[in-house]
Design an enzyme around this catalytic site. Structure first.
Site, PDB file in Angstrom:
ATOM      1  CD  GLU A 263      -1.486   3.836   8.124  1.00  0.00           C
ATOM      2  OE1 GLU A 263      -1.224   4.246   9.282  1.00  0.00           O
ATOM      3  OE2 GLU A 263      -1.660   4.592   7.162  1.00  0.00           O
TER       4      GLU A 263
ATOM      5  CG  HIS B 225      -1.072   8.857   3.616  1.00  0.00           C
ATOM      6  ND1 HIS B 225      -1.183   7.495   3.839  1.00  0.00           N
ATOM      7  CD2 HIS B 225      -0.683   9.379   4.809  1.00  0.00           C
ATOM      8  CE1 HIS B 225      -0.855   7.210   5.095  1.00  0.00           C
ATOM      9  NE2 HIS B 225      -0.553   8.346   5.707  1.00  0.00           N
TER      10      HIS B 225
ATOM     11  NE  ARG C 282      -3.274   2.544   2.673  1.00  0.00           N
ATOM     12  CZ  ARG C 282      -3.210   3.352   3.728  1.00  0.00           C
ATOM     13  NH1 ARG C 282      -2.590   2.999   4.826  1.00  0.00           N
ATOM     14  NH2 ARG C 282      -3.798   4.529   3.693  1.00  0.00           N
TER      15      ARG C 282
ATOM     16  CG  ASN D  21      -4.963   3.213   8.790  1.00  0.00           C
ATOM     17  OD1 ASN D  21      -5.027   2.244   8.026  1.00  0.00           O
ATOM     18  ND2 ASN D  21      -4.561   4.402   8.396  1.00  0.00           N
TER      19      ASN D  21
ATOM     20  CE1 TYR E  55       0.097   2.414  13.601  1.00  0.00           C
ATOM     21  CE2 TYR E  55      -1.847   3.518  12.734  1.00  0.00           C
ATOM     22  CZ  TYR E  55      -0.581   2.986  12.548  1.00  0.00           C
ATOM     23  OH  TYR E  55      -0.001   3.024  11.311  1.00  0.00           O
TER      24      TYR E  55
ATOM     25  CD  GLU F 166      -4.807   7.402  10.000  1.00  0.00           C
ATOM     26  OE1 GLU F 166      -4.307   8.472  10.373  1.00  0.00           O
ATOM     27  OE2 GLU F 166      -4.465   6.305  10.462  1.00  0.00           O
TER      28      GLU F 166
HETATM   29  C1  FCB Z   1      -1.192   6.986  10.861  1.00  0.00           C
HETATM   30  C2  FCB Z   1      -0.777   7.544   9.518  1.00  0.00           C
HETATM   31  C3  FCB Z   1       0.553   7.047   9.030  1.00  0.00           C
HETATM   32  C4  FCB Z   1       1.562   6.907  10.148  1.00  0.00           C
HETATM   33  C5  FCB Z   1       0.981   6.154  11.321  1.00  0.00           C
HETATM   34  C6  FCB Z   1       1.938   5.960  12.462  1.00  0.00           C
HETATM   35  O1  FCB Z   1      -2.090   7.846  11.469  1.00  0.00           O
HETATM   36  O2  FCB Z   1      -1.741   7.234   8.545  1.00  0.00           O
HETATM   37  O3  FCB Z   1       0.999   7.901   8.008  1.00  0.00           O
HETATM   38  O4  FCB Z   1       2.073   8.129  10.494  1.00  0.00           O
HETATM   39  O5  FCB Z   1      -0.166   6.807  11.783  1.00  0.00           O
END
Ligand code: FCB
Length: 444
Positions: A348, A119, A75, A290, A292, A164
């Site tokens: 992500e 992006h 990607r 995405n 985290y 995002e």
């Molecule tokens: C996300 C972004 C990516 C990267 C990660 C850690 O929010 O999409 O570009 O910075 O965080």
């Protein structure tokens, strides 16, 4: 020991973004992140994207490395000001040729390209006339999307309109810690609306230029949990979820903004024209998520929207993000239950830790490997519960420019020496290689 097998055609890949890796600044137009890097105090040590990790010149070797690591998908994002230096007008053929070569190189290496159109690197020229605060930018985005899809659409079969939009809108226009750097809630919601509108407008255009392709959008989502089961904390969790998740999910999948958050926004609500929500909710082929970390929240009348975000005991990455793999299972199953996307990709997931390059060129990043293993297993759990998860992209292929943190945070599974630009696969890359090759994760 248990071995978790993934579905046969599961796409294992890594992810990057143009501004974070490309460099090659002399062959593209200026963007809002170039400007933000020059704004004193906004980006760590004034780092910038002029060279980044020079993927613009080193892409051939980077693709070869991906292939060696066993990845079958990649990607990347297209830099709008590399295609149109001022965001509009004359096409920069050099830029379009570059992505065309990148795609050919990927395909020759047996790697399926997944292209993100936006992006975060908006052209400075477009920002000068309002950027995403201007409704006109949505139409400009569609023109740009058409140019890219016309050129790459015979070979790229997976398209992501936006990465995002929540971060673009809120971090860039409400918190002010990303480009363009404003702190204005009404502006942030208007920007968010125009991003969504541009997504909906672009969907049929991409489909037309790239027949048979799959088109989607990537949202950053946070499973949100109440600190207790009190009515107040449950309410705080609903509000936080509404603000960070439903504000974008509902328009895309249900054709309306969430009523509770709309009411909370009061006078700050965006201007919305009549057909906008039916455009925004045009059916898409997949949702990119995405993931985290999670939000754990409590009611707090003095906090923003009456919510306080907690910092529970636990393990944290260098970003101070809690490691919470169960959250990935939870967000995947919840999104599928509430919105029924046709397919989902984790577009992500990854982590930053302080890596050490040994004298013999190795990086023993055991924490990153453990993080990824646990999150792969969490994704597997969701698949076992019926979620149509089709692929998983690790953020990131290699260390890069981490926005406001500059080069001080390393998310790569490949280490980059920012001076020599040499690449060194970390232990986590070898772990991903074994997962991709065996299409399975082994837990002990
Ligand atoms: C996300 C972004 C990516 C990267 C990660 C850690 O929010 O999409 O570009 O910075 O965080």
């Amino acid at each position: 020991m248990s071995r978790l097998r993934f579905p046969a055609d599961f796409a294992w890949g890594s992810a990057t973004a143009s501004f974070q890796i490309e460099g090659g600044v002399e062959e593209r137009g200026q963007c809002i992140w170039d400007d933000f890097c020059r704004w004193p105090g906004k980006v760590f040590e004034g780092d910038n994207g002029d060279v980044a990790v020079d993927h613009y010149h080193l892409y051939g070797a980077d693709v070869a490395l991906m292939a060696r690591l066993g990845f079958r998908a990649y990607r990347f994002s297209v830099s709008w000001p590399r295609i149109l230096k001022e965001g509009i007008g004359e096409v920069n053929d050099v830029g379009l040729d570059y992505y065309s070569r990148l795609v050919d190189e990927l395909l020759e290496a047996g790697i399926e390209p997944y292209a993100t159109l936006y992006h975060w690197d908006l052209s400075t020229a477009l920002q000068r006339v309002g950027g995403w605060a201007s409704r006109d930018t949505a139409s400009r985005f569609v023109e740009y999307a058409r140019i890219v899809a016309d050129r790459l659409g015979d070979r790229v079969h997976h398209w992501i309109t936006h990465n995002e939009p929540w971060v673009v809108a809120m971090v860039g226009n409400l918190y002010g810690t990303h480009a363009p750097g404003w702190e204005d809630p009404g502006l942030a919601l208007q920007v968010g609306h125009h991003l969504l509108l541009s997504h909906g407008l672009a969907v049929p255009v991409i489909r037309q230029a790239s027949p048979g392709s799959q088109v989607g959008i990537t949202l950053n989502l946070y499973p949100t949990y109440p600190a207790t089961t009190s009515a107040e904390d449950l309410d705080a969790a609903r509000i936080q979820d509404g603000f960070s998740n439903r504000w974008f999910l509902d328009p895309v999948f249900k054709g309306h903004y969430p009523e509770d958050i709309w009411a909370l926004a009061g006078a700050q609500v965006p201007r919305v024209e009549q057909a906008d929500l039916s455009i925004i909710s045009r059916p898409i082929d997949f949702l990119g998520i995405n993931y985290y970390s999670r939000h754990l929240v409590a009611s707090d009348p003095s906090g923003p929207m009456g919510v306080q975000t907690l910092h529970p005991e636990g393990e944290y990455t260098q970003m101070d993000w809690e490691v919470y793999p169960q959250g990935l299972t939870d967000i995947l199953t919840r999104v599928y239950a509430d919105y029924s996307p046709r397919a989902i990709y984790v577009t992500e997931n990854g982590c930053a830790y302080e890596d050490v390059l040994t004298s013999d060129g190795q990086v023993h990043d055991a924490k990153r490997t453990a993080y990824l293993r646990a999150h792969f297993a969490a994704a597997h759990k969701a698949i076992a519960q019926g979620v149509p998860l089709r692929g998983y992209f690790v953020w990131s292929l290699m260390d890069n420019f981490e926005w406001a943190y500059g080069y001080s945070r390393r998310f790569g599974i490949v280490y980059v020496d920012f001076q020599s630009l040499r690449r060194y696969p970390k232990d986590s890359a070898l772990f991903c290689q074994s997962v991709a090759q065996e299409n399975a994760v082994v837990l002990d």
